[in-house]
Design a protein around this motif. Structure first.
Motif, PDB file in Angstrom:
ATOM      1  N   GLU A 174      28.239  31.807  35.056  1.00  0.00           N
ATOM      2  CA  GLU A 174      29.118  32.976  35.157  1.00  0.00           C
ATOM      3  C   GLU A 174      30.180  32.804  36.248  1.00  0.00           C
ATOM      4  O   GLU A 174      31.297  33.320  36.121  1.00  0.00           O
ATOM      5  N   GLU A 175      29.829  32.109  37.327  1.00  0.00           N
ATOM      6  CA  GLU A 175      30.803  31.891  38.406  1.00  0.00           C
ATOM      7  C   GLU A 175      31.976  31.052  37.902  1.00  0.00           C
ATOM      8  O   GLU A 175      33.131  31.328  38.231  1.00  0.00           O
ATOM      9  N   LEU A 176      31.677  30.035  37.107  1.00  0.00           N
ATOM     10  CA  LEU A 176      32.747  29.193  36.566  1.00  0.00           C
ATOM     11  C   LEU A 176      33.572  29.967  35.538  1.00  0.00           C
ATOM     12  O   LEU A 176      34.794  29.812  35.467  1.00  0.00           O
ATOM     13  N   LYS A 177      32.931  30.786  34.756  1.00  0.00           N
ATOM     14  CA  LYS A 177      33.665  31.576  33.758  1.00  0.00           C
ATOM     15  C   LYS A 177      34.604  32.578  34.425  1.00  0.00           C
ATOM     16  O   LYS A 177      35.639  32.954  33.861  1.00  0.00           O
ATOM     17  N   ALA A 178      34.257  32.994  35.646  1.00  0.00           N
ATOM     18  CA  ALA A 178      35.044  34.018  36.342  1.00  0.00           C
ATOM     19  C   ALA A 178      36.233  33.441  37.102  1.00  0.00           C
ATOM     20  O   ALA A 178      37.096  34.188  37.576  1.00  0.00           O
ATOM     21  N   LEU A 179      36.302  32.118  37.217  1.00  0.00           N
ATOM     22  CA  LEU A 179      37.401  31.505  37.970  1.00  0.00           C
ATOM     23  C   LEU A 179      38.730  31.713  37.257  1.00  0.00           C
ATOM     24  O   LEU A 179      38.793  31.829  36.026  1.00  0.00           O
TER      25      LEU A 179
END
Length: 525
Positions: A174-179
């Protein structure tokens, strides 16, 4: 040695197709020394008719006044970028004076005993021009001028945003998707960089072309090289001595701990190096007896470009930006693959096979998992690189990867066979056979060591009686190719105009006398 064709896993994600990679851009920077008709390094100024080395976008100089650098703009295909590079070589050849030619090898020849005869590149009287020359003076007193006469090829490559957008959509973290797209793009480029570093032994073995050096290059240095023929030294199984201890090395930099695990950490490490004094460089002093500056500062790096690396994250700087500021502001825009020897058999220093291989390798590196690169693995990679540089063609040469030991040919074959779907994808995208042909060439070099460039260089160096004989033979051949290369009226007019504009731009910089060079340097320091 036949290559196994069965049980090869397809590690290209099945959803990736031509629409994701269409729009790649590539550019090339090629370095080459000007040599006099007697074979010695040129002592002449950069030809004025070519324009200003300070401001010309395509034809400049690197460390030495005699070390030319040719830079293509980004191009949409390999054919286009190689043709542009051919045009630059042909233009330059027209303007060389007094029978000068371009030296075709990565390693120099016919340097005399005096380091000062390797002239520093001159960029005029503007503050930025004097700053660039001072930087080179600093490099000379830190590492010696001979090291700065080595030539290489840098291959610049970018992938289109639609590939990064698609990759981000497939992420489960999710952290990568939020970048933001900019930050995610940088994240993936750093993954490419880490994997490229892991696989640099591939590059060194397959396109390495510096297994020998002219004896003059080793003047005043301890070494373990052996005599080959006619003033040439070598190692029997070497591939790319340019990439080893005799090439670009900076022991101070190895203590920095600059890593490629993320953009933030990379930039912090680079900035620390630019701002940290280093005792050995402090002892060299900042001025000579006449009070003239001798290096920009006494820091680990005078400027960011002094950081020698096999691959660099890059972003095009805007006016007034440093490379780090450009990366900080807009993220990674492309990668610069720097572990590439000049191919002496190509008049432009690189051929289709090398270009195609590097692009397949880069896509392979981008789309594979890329765990963080930490100290133990980094040490292992450096040992692998040393093994390939010095004895990569030895029958018992080994590569260590993920706690496994491989014979070099087995390791090379494994990765090259894994790359085949990537080459097919690029062939389909560009309606060409360049990429599959490049991989076939590299598999041939893996299967038969006699097909490698490094073996060819050794054999031809012996045939022509030494590095000088071999290099000068090729220089004459290449000059004939430049002579016959047809330049369109449009191309000739373009380079004439760019040369004039570059001289005008240099003159404008020199007319700005609002600040003395001493003030300029004090402000930078």
């Amino acid at each position: 040695m036949s290559q196994p064709q069965t049980n090869i896993p397809n590690i290209l994600p099945n959803w990736v197709d031509s629409s994701h990679v269409k729009g790649m851009l590539r550019g090339i920077e090629r370095e080459s020394l000007r040599m006099q008709s007697n074979g010695f390094l040129s002592q002449a100024d950069h030809p004025k008719t070519l324009g200003s080395a300070l401001t010309h976008p395509h034809i400049t100089t690197d460390y030495s006044e005699a070390l030319m650098e040719f830079i293509t703009p980004p191009q949409e295909t390999i054919d286009q970028v190689l043709n542009y590079l051919r045009d630059i070589h042909a233009v330059v050849h027209r303007h060389l004076e007094n029978g000068e030619k371009l030296w075709p090898l990565s390693m120099p020849c016919m340097l005399d005993d005096t380091e000062e005869s390797i002239r520093l590149a001159q960029y005029g009287t503007s503050n930025i021009g004097r700053f660039k020359t001072l930087y080179r003076h600093g490099l000379g007193i830190r590492y010696g001028r001979r090291m700065q006469t080595i030539s290489g090829v840098h291959y610049n490559l970018s992938f289109p945003d639609q590939l990064f957008e698609a990759l981000q959509e497939k992420e489960t973290d999710e952290e990568l998707k939020a970048l933001s797209l900019q930050d995610y793009r940088s994240h993936r480029y750093f993954g490419l960089i880490r994997n490229f570093i892991r696989l640099t032994p591939l590059v060194m073995y397959l396109v390495g072309a510096s297994p020998s050096v002219c004896k003059c290059f080793m003047t005043g240095r301890d070494h373990h090289l052996l005599p080959l023929v006619g003033g040439t030294l070598f190692l029997p199984y070497a591939t790319a001595l340019r990439m080893g201890n005799f090439g670009y090395q900076n022991s101070a930099q190895k203590e920095l701990g600059i890593h490629y695990n993320n953009l933030k950490g990379y930039l912090e490490g680079l900035q620390k190096a630019v701002k940290t004094p280093y005792k050995r460089f402090t002892r060299l002093g900042l001025e000579d007896k006449q009070g003239e500056p001798t290096q920009i500062n006494d820091h680990v790096l005078q400027i960011e470009n002094e950081y020698y690396s096999l691959v660099r994250p890059k972003q095009v700087p805007q006016d007034g930006e440093t490379p780090s500021e450009a990366l900080q502001n807009r993220g990674v825009g492309y990668v610069e693959l720097r572990a590439v020897d000049v191919n002496p058999y190509s008049p432009i220093g690189i051929d289709e096979d090398t270009a195609g291989f590097l692009e397949v390798l880069a896509l392979y590196c981008l789309l594979q998992d890329s765990p963080e690169l930490l100290g133990d693995e980094q040490n292992q990679i450096e040992q692998n690189q040393t093994e390939i540089v010095n004895r990569g063609r030895a029958p018992n040469a080994k590569i260590h990867e993920n706690d496994h030991e491989y014979a070099v040919q087995e390791w090379l074959s494994k990765h090259l066979l894994h790359m085949q779907p990537f080459s097919q994808l690029l062939d389909d995208t560009y309606k060409t056979k360049i990429y599959s042909q490049a991989l076939k060439t590299m598999l041939n070099r893996t299967a038969d060591v006699d097909e490698t460039l490094s073996v060819g260089v050794i054999e031809d160096t012996i045939e022509y009686g030494g590095t000088w004989g071999f290099g000068s033979h090729l220089a004459v051949q290449h000059a004939a190719v430049y002579e016959t290369h047809k330049l369109s009226k449009k191309t000739l007019a373009y380079f004439d105009e760019v040369a004039k504009i570059s001289i005008q731009n240099q003159q404008q910089l020199e007319e700005d006398n609002s600040k003395s060079f001493k003030e300029y340097l004090t402000d930078y320091r």
